[in-house]
Enzyme design. Structure first.
Site, PDB file in Angstrom:
ATOM      1  N   HIS A 109       5.018  -0.021  -0.874  1.00 55.88           N
ATOM      2  CA  HIS A 109       5.753  -0.861   0.306  1.00 55.88           C
ATOM      3  C   HIS A 109       4.954  -1.964   0.917  1.00 55.88           C
ATOM      4  O   HIS A 109       4.021  -1.531   1.199  1.00 55.88           O
ATOM      5  CB  HIS A 109       6.261  -0.270   1.813  1.00 55.88           C
ATOM      6  N   HIS A 125       1.135  -1.461  -0.427  1.00 56.21           N
ATOM      7  CA  HIS A 125      -0.197  -0.228  -0.227  1.00 56.21           C
ATOM      8  C   HIS A 125       0.935   1.605  -0.523  1.00 56.21           C
ATOM      9  O   HIS A 125       1.864   1.461  -0.130  1.00 56.21           O
ATOM     10  CB  HIS A 125      -1.246   0.380   1.080  1.00 56.21           C
ATOM     11  N   ASP A 169      -4.844 -10.966  -1.063  1.00 53.33           N
ATOM     12  CA  ASP A 169      -3.373 -11.540  -0.652  1.00 53.33           C
ATOM     13  C   ASP A 169      -2.618 -10.503  -2.101  1.00 53.33           C
ATOM     14  O   ASP A 169      -2.876 -11.086  -3.171  1.00 53.33           O
ATOM     15  CB  ASP A 169      -3.426 -13.045  -0.295  1.00 53.33           C
ATOM     16  N   HIS A 170      -1.550 -10.845  -1.672  1.00 55.65           N
ATOM     17  CA  HIS A 170      -0.431 -10.473  -2.583  1.00 55.65           C
ATOM     18  C   HIS A 170      -1.045  -9.133  -3.705  1.00 55.65           C
ATOM     19  O   HIS A 170      -0.481  -9.040  -5.006  1.00 55.65           O
ATOM     20  CB  HIS A 170       0.236 -11.574  -3.584  1.00 55.65           C
ATOM     21  N   HIS A 174       3.305  -5.037   3.672  1.00 58.73           N
ATOM     22  CA  HIS A 174       2.888  -5.363   5.255  1.00 58.73           C
ATOM     23  C   HIS A 174       2.675  -7.089   5.428  1.00 58.73           C
ATOM     24  O   HIS A 174       1.457  -7.406   4.234  1.00 58.73           O
ATOM     25  CB  HIS A 174       1.800  -4.863   5.922  1.00 58.73           C
ATOM     26  N   CYS A 217       5.087   5.267   5.145  1.00 60.49           N
ATOM     27  CA  CYS A 217       4.148   5.067   4.615  1.00 60.49           C
ATOM     28  C   CYS A 217       3.424   5.544   3.261  1.00 60.49           C
ATOM     29  O   CYS A 217       2.793   4.684   1.840  1.00 60.49           O
ATOM     30  CB  CYS A 217       2.633   4.289   5.483  1.00 60.49           C
ATOM     31  N   GLU A 237      -1.556  -5.151  11.377  1.00 66.06           N
ATOM     32  CA  GLU A 237      -0.724  -4.123   9.943  1.00 66.06           C
ATOM     33  C   GLU A 237       0.975  -4.864  10.488  1.00 66.06           C
ATOM     34  O   GLU A 237       1.960  -4.731   9.834  1.00 66.06           O
ATOM     35  CB  GLU A 237      -0.408  -2.500   9.863  1.00 66.06           C
TER      36      GLU A 237
HETATM   37 NI    NI Z   1       2.288   1.152   5.640  1.00 63.26          NI
END
Ligand code: NI
Length: 135
Positions: free
Chosen positions: A40, A15, A80-81, A42, A34, A125
């Protein structure tokens, strides 16, 4: 007698947190790393809990297989992914913070549960940062 049952799940997603109307400098000040324009990732940990009466016949509040399959089809397959900003329509105009992701997850699961069941979503997160939403 109400009992809460919980299922853990996991997804990896990328995100970027930013407000498009703000300058890069202001986004940087508010969102820090972020706000990386290249995104990047998580490792999100999800705990979905359902609270309700125990069925007198099955002894279940909810069949865990049903809950597992629901999380898989509605959440893992969707997130996911994925790049949440780019690939998940709910975040096209909504910042994909842990807060907003937990609300989206709750909204996606709620219609699939019986009205007499309560739903709670806990989303990690990072191992130390997590949010809770229960409608
Ligand atoms: Ni982040």
């Amino acid at each position: 007698m109400k009992v809460k049952v919980s299922r853990k799940a996991h997804f990896n997603a990328a995100h970027r947190l930013y407000v498009p109307e703000w300058s890069f400098e202001k986004n940087d000040a508010i969102f820090g790393k972020c706000n990386n324009p290249n995104f990047h990732g998580h490792n999100y940990e999800l705990i979905v809990s359902v609270t309700g009466e125990i069925d007198p016949v099955t002894g279940y509040v909810i069949d865990m297989k049903v809950l597992k399959d629901l999380i898989k089809s509605e959440i893992e397959n969707a997130f996911d992914h994925k790049n949440l900003n780019v690939e998940v329509p709910e975040f096209k105009n909504v910042n994909p913070t842990a807060e907003n992701i937990s609300v989206v997850i709750w909204n996606k699961l709620r219609p699939h549960l019986a009205d007499d069941k309560e739903l709670e979503v806990v989303l990690y997160e990072t191992p130390r940062n997590f949010v809770t939403y229960s409608g």
